[in-house]
Design an enzyme around this catalytic site. Sequence first.
Site, mmCIF file in Angstrom:
data_model
loop_
_atom_site.group_PDB
_atom_site.id
_atom_site.type_symbol
_atom_site.label_atom_id
_atom_site.label_comp_id
_atom_site.label_asym_id
_atom_site.label_seq_id
_atom_site.Cartn_x
_atom_site.Cartn_y
_atom_site.Cartn_z
ATOM 1 C CE LYS A 101 3.388 -0.012 4.747
ATOM 2 N NZ LYS A 101 1.927 -0.056 3.210
ATOM 3 N NE ARG A 116 4.547 -7.816 10.450
ATOM 4 C CZ ARG A 116 4.177 -7.034 9.740
ATOM 5 N NH1 ARG A 116 2.407 -7.647 9.479
ATOM 6 N NH2 ARG A 116 4.751 -5.848 9.286
ATOM 7 C CD GLU A 125 -2.745 1.396 2.411
ATOM 8 O OE1 GLU A 125 -2.614 -0.166 3.883
ATOM 9 O OE2 GLU A 125 -4.192 2.114 2.390
HETATM 10 P P1 ATP Z 1 3.222 -1.923 7.014
HETATM 11 O O1 ATP Z 1 2.784 -2.519 8.918
HETATM 12 O O2 ATP Z 1 5.122 -1.665 7.874
HETATM 13 O O3 ATP Z 1 2.412 -0.289 7.110
HETATM 14 P P2 ATP Z 1 1.925 -4.280 5.481
HETATM 15 O O4 ATP Z 1 1.826 -5.058 6.106
HETATM 16 O O5 ATP Z 1 0.800 -2.904 6.013
HETATM 17 O O6 ATP Z 1 3.417 -3.101 6.897
HETATM 18 P P3 ATP Z 1 1.803 -3.264 2.817
HETATM 19 O O7 ATP Z 1 2.623 -2.177 2.119
HETATM 20 O O8 ATP Z 1 0.009 -3.860 2.871
HETATM 21 O O9 ATP Z 1 2.488 -3.336 4.287
HETATM 22 O O10 ATP Z 1 2.772 -4.634 2.850
HETATM 23 C C1 ATP Z 1 2.786 -4.769 1.000
HETATM 24 C C2 ATP Z 1 3.559 -6.711 1.833
HETATM 25 O O11 ATP Z 1 5.128 -6.684 2.417
HETATM 26 C C3 ATP Z 1 2.253 -7.228 2.338
HETATM 27 O O12 ATP Z 1 2.131 -8.776 1.515
HETATM 28 C C4 ATP Z 1 2.956 -7.567 3.988
HETATM 29 O O13 ATP Z 1 2.863 -8.423 4.134
HETATM 30 C C5 ATP Z 1 4.205 -7.397 3.190
HETATM 31 N N1 ATP Z 1 5.323 -7.639 4.569
HETATM 32 C C6 ATP Z 1 5.131 -5.991 5.483
HETATM 33 N N2 ATP Z 1 5.612 -5.938 6.269
HETATM 34 C C7 ATP Z 1 6.278 -6.981 6.195
HETATM 35 C C8 ATP Z 1 7.341 -7.330 7.345
HETATM 36 N N3 ATP Z 1 7.885 -6.572 8.750
HETATM 37 N N4 ATP Z 1 7.665 -8.685 6.794
HETATM 38 C C9 ATP Z 1 7.514 -9.444 5.923
HETATM 39 N N5 ATP Z 1 6.657 -8.906 5.041
HETATM 40 C C10 ATP Z 1 6.231 -7.284 5.499
HETATM 41 MG MG MG Z 2 -0.360 -1.075 5.920
#
Ligand code: ATP
Ligand code: MG
Length: 753
Positions: free
Chosen positions: A268, A258, A31
């Site tokens: 983020k 993760r 996102e």
């Molecule tokens: P954040 O909480 O940092 O915003 P998110 O999961 O909301 O992370 P996205 O932008 O939706 O972030 O994630 C894009 C991809 O990266 C998704 O498939 C998510 O599962 C993966 N991802 C995000 N954070 C991690 C992590 N700490 N380890 C492994 N994969 C991750």
């Molecule tokens: Mg997110």
Amino acid sequence: MKKTKDFLRARVEEDLASGKYEEIITRFPPEPNGFPHIGHAKSIYINFGIAHDYNGRCNLRMDDTNPTTEDPIYVEALKDAVTWLGYRWDGEVRYTSDYFERLYDYAVELIRMGKAYVDSVDEETMRLNRGTVTEAGKRSQYAERSIEENLDLFARMKAGEFSDGEHVLRARIDMAAANMKMRDPLLYRIRNVAHYRAGDAWHIYPMYDFAHCLSDYIEGVTHSICTLEFENNREVYDWVIDTLGLEPPRPYQHEFARLNINYTVMSKRKLLELVNTHNVSGWDDPRLPTIAGLRRRGYTPGSIRNFCEQIGVSKANSTVDVSQLEFAIRDDLNPRAPRVMCVLDPLKVTITNYEGTEEIEASYYPHDVPMEGSRKLPFSREIYIDRADFSEHPPKGYFRLTPDQPVRLKHAYIITCDEVIKDAEGTIVEIKAHYHPDSRSGSDTSGIRVKSAIQWVEATSAKPVEVRLYDRLYAAEAPQGMEDLNPDSLRIIPEALIEPAVITEQPDERYQFEREGYFYRDPVDSTDAKSVFNRIVTLKDSWGKKQKAPAQPSKPQPKKEQIDGEVVPMNAEEQARFDRYTDAMGLGSEVANTLARDEKLASFFDAALVGTDTSTGLATIVANIVANDVARQIKLSEGDALPFTPTHIAQLARMVDAETISSKIAKEVFEIMATEGGDPEQIVAEKGWRQISDPAEIAPIIDEVIAANPDNLAKYQAGNTRLMGFFVGQVLKATGGKANPKIVNQLVAEKLE
Ligand code: ATP
Ligand code: MG
């Protein structure tokens, strides 16, 4: 690099073998609501890595369904991160927002099937109606609306007739489902805001559970890989696709754990908070775990990929120690970063018996690194050393310069302190010393014993640079919030002094500053007038020990960090050896660790050094031969007597030290010693392997190499000075490795000028 077959790859192989899919298609679906971090790097590594390994494709899709938090700046940051990590997405960047029209049609279809309805209860009622884990929920009274009414309301939601929160579209699944996610999940909500790409075309936006599976389907994704917190969403994912009766092949969701790293935050939202509160300088602050921050700090894409490979893919959540990330960058830079000298806290030393100036040829690389190249170090009567490398009243075990203890200036001479000059407040402002003319590194006949070599710079030629030293952003292992920030995470040294070659030759972007760590020229704040260097990482992991020691008082703590990532503590005897090897002999921690922990190797090593000055470079050469070549041979011999003695190894090392042979040739000599036995000097004489150091002999070979490579010569003259290494390499090759690399470097530089 060999990849271990994780459960995801096993699944992919199964699906290919069964004929379920002809081609593997994965996607990385961030996102765009913040800069990507090292956790995303793991996801990128997995998704792009799997596509690559199975000749498939990986899409980059912006999962941009929440108009209030998304921004094109983040889209660019995400594209940059993927590219920088070394991956190419298939075709154009994709956007969930490009599918809004199709997603809307799918929603209408669900309504027509009676599988979705417009609900109009307020948020609180909706929450209460959902029930609890132990109690079934209650379906809303609005679920009884007719299909026509639902279609009408949904169209008017889209047209913007209602305010935020007035209505939502929900799937009609099962209000009593054990999986709470299945209790009529939301598919659409009203948001009367413009979208950064779709403009004000929409007043409703799809929810993750609806948009994600369908976007995967639209793109032909086969394996939709996400993190474990989506495990319960999988049932919704399947319900949407099944209920719509979408034609196969269809995607399936697979979850992995993760990445979490201690002493850092990895979301983020939290990172944005740090940026907004100015606790960091921006998304690319080198202390942040963002890709932009790691990149600016000096991490290489390769080191991050290696880190992702090492931590692996699993289904169990765990926290990775941040030292593992640091290990990855050290491991990457150790074999290739030029070693240079930078004095962080300069203290003037006047060498009273030195007249004039000279230039000392010094290799950029230690003996155990397979790189060639050197620079000239100006030397004169005025130099600077680091304040910490002199002690007037030294504590026990201090091995550097004191009023009674001489020290070696790395690559140069041994100096002895004669006088300590102080200002009115008693601060030391200058040291007066004398040097020992016959002690020059590599041709030391002085017989003076020193316990260490220190870095220095010559006063008039040294260049001022700013140095930024980073520590962990958080002081707590599992940071809860801002209160856990480490107040000392950034230390700025506005004026350190660096040897001139780093500025004028710029042999690389990443360096090892002797004894200080690995550094990277900051790409944002460096100017032509002044370079700024970021410390990427220290040479050894001293942090964990320093911080953890009080927490485990019962365990004996080794005095010093032994080696990066090492966990088994040394016993007292091993520790004593390790200390002697690192402090008195100046060996690197890695090689010292190998020797100290192996009784047999250690005694071989000690025997080889009997009667030699162990503080000079000779000890390092012997140590490397013993820790690598001799160790291997001992293993192969399975207890049989070795065909060479410690004395032979010392002889071999001495020839390298005296530059009679190159370290490359030394390897070949060793092979003969190991198979046939014998005296290294005799082997070298018989084979005619004596190093060629005579410029008259080397010059014509250089002329030939230059003449044979006109294209590279033109490129060099057009400014690609890194091709210097190419020419040097060609000359070394032409002499079968016998030419003295130092001399070759010098001559090639002269010829190319
Ligand atoms: P954040 O909480 O940092 O915003 P998110 O999961 O909301 O992370 P996205 O932008 O939706 O972030 O994630 C894009 C991809 O990266 C998704 O498939 C998510 O599962 C993966 N991802 C995000 N954070 C991690 C992590 N700490 N380890 C492994 N994969 C991750
Ligand atoms: Mg997110």
